[in-house]
Design a protein around this motif. Structure first.
Motif, PDB file in Angstrom:
ATOM      1  N   MET A 138       0.837  -1.194   0.000  1.00 52.94           N
ATOM      2  CA  MET A 138       0.000   0.000   0.000  1.00 52.94           C
ATOM      3  C   MET A 138       0.871   1.242   0.000  1.00 52.94           C
ATOM      4  SD  MET A 138      -3.181  -0.309  -0.409  1.00 52.94           S
ATOM      5  CE  MET A 138      -3.612   1.346   0.076  1.00 52.94           C
ATOM      6  N   CYS A 139       0.987   1.871  -1.167  1.00 51.80           N
ATOM      7  CA  CYS A 139       1.843   3.054  -1.305  1.00 51.80           C
ATOM      8  C   CYS A 139       1.039   4.348  -1.396  1.00 51.80           C
ATOM      9  CB  CYS A 139       2.700   2.939  -2.566  1.00 51.80           C
ATOM     10  SG  CYS A 139       3.668   1.434  -2.685  1.00 51.80           S
ATOM     11  N   SER A 140      -0.282   4.277  -1.243  1.00 54.76           N
ATOM     12  CA  SER A 140      -1.129   5.433  -1.535  1.00 54.76           C
ATOM     13  C   SER A 140      -0.911   6.599  -0.578  1.00 54.76           C
ATOM     14  CB  SER A 140      -2.607   5.017  -1.499  1.00 54.76           C
ATOM     15  OG  SER A 140      -2.931   4.409  -0.267  1.00 54.76           O
ATOM     16  N   ARG A 141      -0.316   6.363   0.595  1.00 57.15           N
ATOM     17  CA  ARG A 141      -0.113   7.460   1.535  1.00 57.15           C
ATOM     18  C   ARG A 141       1.095   8.330   1.195  1.00 57.15           C
ATOM     19  NH1 ARG A 141      -1.230   4.726   7.516  1.00 57.15           N
ATOM     20  NH2 ARG A 141      -3.246   3.791   7.012  1.00 57.15           N
ATOM     21  N   LEU A 142       1.937   7.846   0.290  1.00 64.67           N
ATOM     22  CA  LEU A 142       3.125   8.590  -0.097  1.00 64.67           C
ATOM     23  C   LEU A 142       3.062   8.946  -1.576  1.00 64.67           C
ATOM     24  CD1 LEU A 142       5.931   6.558   1.712  1.00 64.67           C
ATOM     25  CD2 LEU A 142       4.749   8.594   2.534  1.00 64.67           C
ATOM     26  N   SER A 143       3.717  10.017  -1.955  1.00 68.73           N
ATOM     27  CA  SER A 143       3.768  10.407  -3.358  1.00 68.73           C
ATOM     28  C   SER A 143       4.680   9.465  -4.123  1.00 68.73           C
ATOM     29  CB  SER A 143       4.291  11.842  -3.483  1.00 68.73           C
ATOM     30  OG  SER A 143       5.655  11.908  -3.104  1.00 68.73           O
ATOM     31  N   GLU A 144       4.429   9.359  -5.446  1.00 67.44           N
ATOM     32  CA  GLU A 144       5.291   8.489  -6.246  1.00 67.44           C
ATOM     33  C   GLU A 144       6.722   9.009  -6.253  1.00 67.44           C
ATOM     34  OE1 GLU A 144       4.048  11.354  -9.591  1.00 67.44           O
ATOM     35  OE2 GLU A 144       3.303  10.690  -7.664  1.00 67.44           O
ATOM     36  N   ARG A 145       6.891  10.312  -6.089  1.00 64.25           N
ATOM     37  CA  ARG A 145       8.234  10.881  -6.040  1.00 64.25           C
ATOM     38  C   ARG A 145       9.008  10.328  -4.844  1.00 64.25           C
ATOM     39  NH1 ARG A 145      10.751  15.740  -7.729  1.00 64.25           N
ATOM     40  NH2 ARG A 145      12.393  16.448  -6.296  1.00 64.25           N
ATOM     41  N   SER A 146       8.354  10.281  -3.669  1.00 67.77           N
ATOM     42  CA  SER A 146       9.007   9.759  -2.464  1.00 67.77           C
ATOM     43  C   SER A 146       9.351   8.291  -2.603  1.00 67.77           C
ATOM     44  CB  SER A 146       8.097   9.978  -1.242  1.00 67.77           C
ATOM     45  OG  SER A 146       7.808  11.346  -1.041  1.00 67.77           O
ATOM     46  N   VAL A 147       8.424   7.511  -3.185  1.00 73.56           N
ATOM     47  CA  VAL A 147       8.618   6.070  -3.305  1.00 73.56           C
ATOM     48  C   VAL A 147       9.725   5.741  -4.299  1.00 73.56           C
ATOM     49  CG1 VAL A 147       7.541   3.891  -3.962  1.00 73.56           C
ATOM     50  CG2 VAL A 147       6.235   5.574  -2.645  1.00 73.56           C
ATOM     51  N   ILE A 148       9.612   6.265  -5.504  1.00 69.41           N
ATOM     52  CA  ILE A 148      10.544   5.901  -6.576  1.00 69.41           C
ATOM     53  C   ILE A 148      11.962   6.367  -6.271  1.00 69.41           C
ATOM     54  CG2 ILE A 148      11.089   6.162  -9.020  1.00 69.41           C
ATOM     55  CD1 ILE A 148       8.719   4.358  -8.408  1.00 69.41           C
ATOM     56  N   ARG A 149      12.117   7.558  -5.747  1.00 75.42           N
ATOM     57  CA  ARG A 149      13.460   8.100  -5.522  1.00 75.42           C
ATOM     58  C   ARG A 149      14.208   7.363  -4.415  1.00 75.42           C
ATOM     59  NH1 ARG A 149      14.144  14.262  -7.428  1.00 75.42           N
ATOM     60  NH2 ARG A 149      12.873  14.062  -9.313  1.00 75.42           N
ATOM     61  N   GLU A 150      13.513   6.627  -3.589  1.00 73.46           N
ATOM     62  CA  GLU A 150      14.185   5.779  -2.611  1.00 73.46           C
ATOM     63  C   GLU A 150      14.479   4.411  -3.204  1.00 73.46           C
ATOM     64  OE1 GLU A 150      15.363   6.638   0.259  1.00 73.46           O
ATOM     65  OE2 GLU A 150      14.563   8.669   0.188  1.00 73.46           O
ATOM     66  N   ILE A 151      13.553   3.897  -3.990  1.00 72.03           N
ATOM     67  CA  ILE A 151      13.690   2.551  -4.534  1.00 72.03           C
ATOM     68  C   ILE A 151      14.853   2.436  -5.512  1.00 72.03           C
ATOM     69  CG2 ILE A 151      12.570   0.893  -6.098  1.00 72.03           C
ATOM     70  CD1 ILE A 151       9.946   1.557  -4.732  1.00 72.03           C
ATOM     71  N   VAL A 152      15.100   3.469  -6.302  1.00 74.37           N
ATOM     72  CA  VAL A 152      16.117   3.363  -7.350  1.00 74.37           C
ATOM     73  C   VAL A 152      17.534   3.223  -6.786  1.00 74.37           C
ATOM     74  CG1 VAL A 152      14.763   4.604  -9.067  1.00 74.37           C
ATOM     75  CG2 VAL A 152      16.251   5.897  -7.511  1.00 74.37           C
ATOM     76  N   HIS A 153      17.691   3.372  -5.474  1.00 74.56           N
ATOM     77  CA  HIS A 153      19.009   3.158  -4.865  1.00 74.56           C
ATOM     78  C   HIS A 153      19.377   1.672  -4.811  1.00 74.56           C
ATOM     79  CE1 HIS A 153      18.147   7.237  -3.144  1.00 74.56           C
ATOM     80  NE2 HIS A 153      19.418   7.395  -3.460  1.00 74.56           N
ATOM     81  N   PHE A 154      18.382   0.786  -4.920  1.00 72.70           N
ATOM     82  CA  PHE A 154      18.622  -0.650  -4.766  1.00 72.70           C
ATOM     83  C   PHE A 154      18.944  -1.269  -6.123  1.00 72.70           C
ATOM     84  CE2 PHE A 154      15.491   0.513  -1.443  1.00 72.70           C
ATOM     85  CZ  PHE A 154      16.311   0.354  -0.347  1.00 72.70           C
ATOM     86  N   GLN A 155      20.183  -1.162  -6.517  1.00 68.82           N
ATOM     87  CA  GLN A 155      20.598  -1.620  -7.831  1.00 68.82           C
ATOM     88  C   GLN A 155      20.622  -3.138  -7.961  1.00 68.82           C
ATOM     89  OE1 GLN A 155      21.262   0.327 -10.688  1.00 68.82           O
ATOM     90  NE2 GLN A 155      20.150   1.747  -9.365  1.00 68.82           N
ATOM     91  N   HIS A 156      20.509  -3.867  -6.832  1.00 70.18           N
ATOM     92  CA  HIS A 156      20.499  -5.327  -6.887  1.00 70.18           C
ATOM     93  C   HIS A 156      19.081  -5.884  -7.018  1.00 70.18           C
ATOM     94  CE1 HIS A 156      24.761  -5.621  -5.977  1.00 70.18           C
ATOM     95  NE2 HIS A 156      24.606  -4.840  -4.924  1.00 70.18           N
ATOM     96  N   LEU A 157      18.067  -5.020  -7.044  1.00 75.52           N
ATOM     97  CA  LEU A 157      16.685  -5.505  -7.086  1.00 75.52           C
ATOM     98  C   LEU A 157      16.427  -6.362  -8.322  1.00 75.52           C
ATOM     99  CD1 LEU A 157      14.212  -2.664  -5.966  1.00 75.52           C
ATOM    100  CD2 LEU A 157      14.811  -4.769  -4.760  1.00 75.52           C
TER     101      LEU A 157
END
Length: 446
Positions: A138-157
């Motif tokens: 459930m990501c609806s409480r956060l903006s897509e900007r907040s979610v994506i900009r943290e996720i892209v740090h995980f280069q091993h995903l």
């Protein structure tokens, strides 16, 4: 089991062996097959089993579900660390407990979070430098900007599943293209459609992508997918971007939406490598696009598994189902006697069939299943009102190993007993009711 002395006349018979006399490697292998609750019971019996159960090899493929983390003490965390747990699903958590989890379990590779309510939760994940699988339900409480900009740090995903997210702009969605190791991508949005051109760009810049799941709301003007190699980058992103792949290599595709159009013709060129297709729509949806979907099925030469959920009528395109099919799941859908007969002729390789809550066929056709589908090893008729005679007819299916008739309250105990006797108990018979929604969730969890 106690070891007993045998009478002299029975010296040729092997004596019973105490369980603890078995090699530890064998005991460990047995424990690996137990569910977590049973492992806990075995662990409580003696110090030997306590040590065996806590071995990391026993928990290699296990996901630990954590609820109310604040109730766990230091000993609990030490046990998890000793077992080298790498996969967790977090149900309820506060920020302090989340930080404790990450501190005690830095080797996590697979994390599922039920409700993402704080940006700090995402930022804390950066401690997991080797994270490979991330599922945010459930990501609806956060903006897509907040979610994506943290996720892209995980280069091993390798696996990324985002549910309840809303992409308001192309710029954030395109950032996913930097996760070059992604094998699975699942985007289930709310309120808005995915930016189509940005989505195409992402998919063609993920060279290892093999599994894709998409779900979002559309209107009459939108197509679900027009997967063709983009002519250019929709918006500036990076001067070091990798070249696009000439063609997608998807093996698994899951599509769910509530729009009026299904797939564009340009999409057909990307389907040849697909082995598993899952489609879920409102019941009247395919009335608008049956010709397109029939054409899609014709372009799936390698399809072995097809899952259709809550569509209007299978009869409309049963002629287009490929002969390569091995597994078919048709949930909440109308299919006639003639459709089943046609399916028998075309898909003669079928080994598994799920007809949960489907309708339109009668008892006479069910009794013919041993002839129509002689190779079936698994059959699900959950939600269908079966009679004793039908159950005994299904006992003639010689290849059958599992039969699910949950929800059929008309069956008598005598008929169930006769079925087991007739099949020599080779068929695992499921008669207790279970949730259909959980089955649907399983299809979408890829």
């Amino acid at each position: 089991m106690q070891e007993k002395s045998m009478p002299a006349s029975n010296t040729g018979i092997m004596r019973a062996t105490h369980l603890l006399q078995l090699p530890q490697e064998m005991l460990t292998e047995i424990i690996r097959y137990l569910p977590p609750a049973e492992k806990s019971k075995v662990r409580a019996t003696c110090s030997l089993f306590k040590d065996l159960v806590d071995q990391p090899v026993v928990w290699q493929k296990s996901t630990i579900v954590l609820r109310r983390i604040s109730a766990f003490n230091a000993e609990f965390w030490d046990v998890l660390r000793k077992r080298k747990i790498t996969s967790v699903e977090v149900k309820e958590i506060g920020l302090k407990q989340w930080q404790k989890l990450l501190r005690f379990m830095p080797g996590l590779l697979d994390v599922t979070v039920d409700s993402l309510w704080s940006k700090e939760i995402l930022q804390g994940l950066q401690l997991l430098t080797d994270l490979q699988k991330l599922h945010l339900k459930m990501c609806s409480r956060l903006s897509e900007r907040s979610v994506i900009r943290e996720i892209v740090h995980f280069q091993h995903l390798t696996h990324l599943l985002l549910c309840g997210i809303t992409f308001l702009s192309s710029s954030e969605l395109i950032r996913i293209a930097c996760l070059q190791n992604l094998h699975l991508l699942s985007l289930h949005t709310v309120q808005k459609a995915l930016p189509e051109k940005a989505l195409e760009y992402v998919l063609f810049h993920l060279p290892k992508l093999r599994e894709l799941s998409l779900s979002y709301i559309l209107n009459k003007e939108h197509f679900l997918l027009c997967l063709s190699l983009p002519d250019r980058l929709p918006i500036p992103y990076s001067s070091e971007e990798s070249p696009p792949v000439p063609k997608l290599q998807l093996h698994t595709l899951a599509l769910r939406q509530t729009g009026y159009n299904l797939l564009s013709e340009r999409f057909l060129d990307q389907l040849s490598t697909i082995h598993t297709l899952t489609v879920c729509y409102i019941k009247d949806f395919l009335l608008h696009s049956v010709d397109v979907f029939g054409q899609v099925l014709k372009n799936l030469p390698n399809l072995t598994e097809l899952n259709l959920l809550w569509i209007s009528n299978l009869d409309m395109f049963v002629d287009n189902i490929p002969s390569s099919l091995v597994k078919l799941s048709v949930i909440g859908t109308k299919l006639s006697n003639s459709a089943l007969s046609c399916l028998s002729d075309k898909s003669w390789k079928l080994r598994e069939m799920d007809l949960t809550l489907s309708y339109g066929f009668d008892e006479k056709t069910l009794k013919q299943f041993p002839h129509l589908f002689p190779l079936l090893t698994r059959l699900c008729l959950s939600g269908f009102v079966l009679t004793d005679n039908i159950l005994l007819s299904l006992a003639k299916m010689e290849s059958l190993r599992e039969l699910d008739v949950t929800g059929s309250t008309n069956l008598t105990k005598e008929a169930i007993q006769n079925f087991r006797i007739t099949t020599d108990c080779r068929v695992h018979l499921l008669v207790e009711w279970h949730s259909v929604s959980s089955k649907c969730d399983c299809l979408w969890s890829t």
